[in-house]
Design an enzyme around this catalytic site. Structure first.
Site, mmCIF file in Angstrom:
data_model
loop_
_atom_site.group_PDB
_atom_site.id
_atom_site.type_symbol
_atom_site.label_atom_id
_atom_site.label_comp_id
_atom_site.label_asym_id
_atom_site.label_seq_id
_atom_site.Cartn_x
_atom_site.Cartn_y
_atom_site.Cartn_z
ATOM 1 N N GLU A 83 0.726 -1.064 -0.089
ATOM 2 C CA GLU A 83 0.040 0.127 0.035
ATOM 3 C C GLU A 83 0.673 1.312 -0.032
ATOM 4 O OE1 GLU A 83 -2.251 3.448 1.963
ATOM 5 O OE2 GLU A 83 -0.016 2.326 2.233
ATOM 6 N N CYS A 115 -4.454 -3.394 2.242
ATOM 7 C CA CYS A 115 -3.837 -4.558 2.818
ATOM 8 C C CYS A 115 -4.196 -5.941 2.362
ATOM 9 C CB CYS A 115 -4.443 -4.353 4.328
ATOM 10 S SG CYS A 115 -4.239 -2.983 5.141
ATOM 11 N N HIS A 237 -6.398 -10.603 8.865
ATOM 12 C CA HIS A 237 -5.699 -9.487 8.818
ATOM 13 C C HIS A 237 -5.908 -8.634 10.284
ATOM 14 C CE1 HIS A 237 -4.502 -5.532 7.761
ATOM 15 N NE2 HIS A 237 -5.624 -4.869 7.609
#
Ligand code: COA
Length: 399
Positions: A83, A115, A237
């Protein structure tokens, strides 16, 4: 495609920044009750890159041990997921390819979707390996998470790179079909090209993440995936580690399963050890969760010999904006012989603590955009450094 061909993660290695800011220092500066950081969001400290580190130096440091162990002869593709890209045109992976002296007969590309992109990279890699099982793909997820000073996001910064070698007959984790997929156009987190720090609506991002948990699971189930009770653990995540607990509770509820805290704890506890001290590493975070899970293998099953041998692990990869994917992996029997647990713990323990003032100064650093000669101070003790920005070109050195 041969049905008995297994593909997946053959090796995994991570690197992080030179420095660390404990949340106690942030809390002392901004007057926040430390319980909010330690318990409320589940974070103890965050990695901070030195002035001469970036996504490229961390990526090369993560990937170098993989190339040293396996050689580069079979690596014909490098996919770099990030990112926090350093160039609008050139892939950060090309710098890594050069620093690691990979063969010129190699394709290198950068992928972006907040992400999530490392999971797209992994799936792309699996497709390439299935097309030609003699090839390996180096997937690297590397990010520096940066929010505005004095914003709510400040406590959820971090930095790390995870490198994974994807190949046939993997030593660590076989990646299974199917995947559950979910995309929704939502402005929960984004970073326009002219900004160094991300913009985020924190509460909306949590809600969007939970919506993606439902969406991916629904599709995963419809595609014939495993029932939730078959999984030994879930790698989520982790923008902050409490998010994994929220997500898993949400998933169990959605599946109509009991959500007692023991069940949630068992499923995610071992995946949070690295993210809780490194902070958010965007694309790398879900694979840092896997690293933590595998590295604590001995603790998994109350000391049973096989650890996670043959067990299923669920992965939920979420990237704001938003794209998400749920998929499963099977841990390969004997995986513990191939782990890098000591090196991983050393990468965390070697970091030098910063005072809040030192962290703030590093946060505010940026290169002038005038095309001049801007050497960086020699700070990193890692294997690679960003030596200067000269004539708009980033110059990297091997230390
Ligand atoms: N002791 C224990 N817990 C405490 C506490 C204390 N003294 N004070 C607050 N908390 C808890 C809150 O109850 C809350 O927990 P809950 O969500 O389970 O209810 C948690 O700490 C966070 O508090 P909150 O008031 O929501 O914090 P915030 O407004 O600073 O926002 C984030 C937190 C994570 C949204 C913010 O840091 C952010 O925007 N981060 C970046 C975006 C992000 O990470 N998004 C995630 C999806 S990708």
């Amino acid at each position: 495609m041969s049905s008995d061909l297994t593909t997946g993660i053959h090796d995994l290695s991570f690197a992080t920044g030179e420095y660390v800011l404990p949340h106690t220092a942030l809390a002392a500066y901004n007057g926040t009750d430390i319980g909010k950081y330690h318990t409320g969001i589940g974070q103890r400290s965050m990695s901070v890159p030195a002035a001469d580190e970036d996504i490229v130096t961390m990526a090369a440091a993560a990937a170098a041990p993989i190339v040293a162990r396996h050689g580069a002869e079979r690596i014909r593709t490098v996919v770099f997921a990030t990112e926090s890209s350093v160039d609008q045109a050139k892939s950060a992976g090309v710098y890594v390819h050069s620093l690691l002296q990979l063969p010129s007969a190699c394709r290198v590309v950068e992928l972006k979707q907040a992400c999530y992109a490392a999971t797209a990279a992994l799936q792309l890699a699996i497709g390439l390996v299935r097309r030609d099982p003699s090839q390996q793909v180096l997937v690297i997820a590397s990010d520096v998470s940066k929010y505005d000073l004095d914003s709510p996001g400040e406590a959820t910064q971090g930095a790390a790179a995870v490198a994974m070698l994807i190949g046939a007959d993997p030593a660590l984790v076989r990646i299974e079909e199917p995947s559950g997929l979910f995309t929704a156009d939502v402005m929960d987190f984004w970073r326009p090209n002219y900004r160094e720090t991300a913009l985020v609506d924190g509460q909306q991002s949590i809600a969007a993440y939970l919506q993606a948990v439902e969406g991916t699971w629904k599709d995963y189930a419809e595609q014939g995936g495993r029932p939730p009770q078959e999984f030994a653990a879930f790698c989520y995540h982790q923008p902050f580690t409490k998010m994994a607990y929220k997500a898993h509770r949400h998933l169990l509820n959605y599946c109509g399963q009991a959500t007692d805290e023991d069940a949630v704890e068992r499923a995610v506890k071992h995946t949070t050890a690295y993210n809780s001290v490194i902070g958010n590493s965007y694309t790398a975070s879900v694979y840092l969760a896997l690293a933590a899970l595998l590295d604590q293998a001995g603790d998994q099953t109350g000391g049973q010999d096989g650890g996670l041998d043959g067990r299923s692990v669920g992965f939920l990869s979420y990237g704001s904006g938003s794209v998400a994917e749920f998929f499963a992996g099977t841990v390969v029997p004997g995986y513990r012989r191939h782990l890098r647990t000591a090196a991983h713990r050393a990468a965390i323990d070697r970091r030098t603590p910063l005072t809040y003032a030192e962290y703030r100064e590093l946060h505010q650093r940026s290169f002038p955009a005038d095309g001049g000669d801007h050497p960086t101070p020699a700070q990193t003790t890692g294997p690679f450094r960003l030596a200067a920005l000269r004539g708009h070109k980033r110059l990297y050195d091997t230390r």
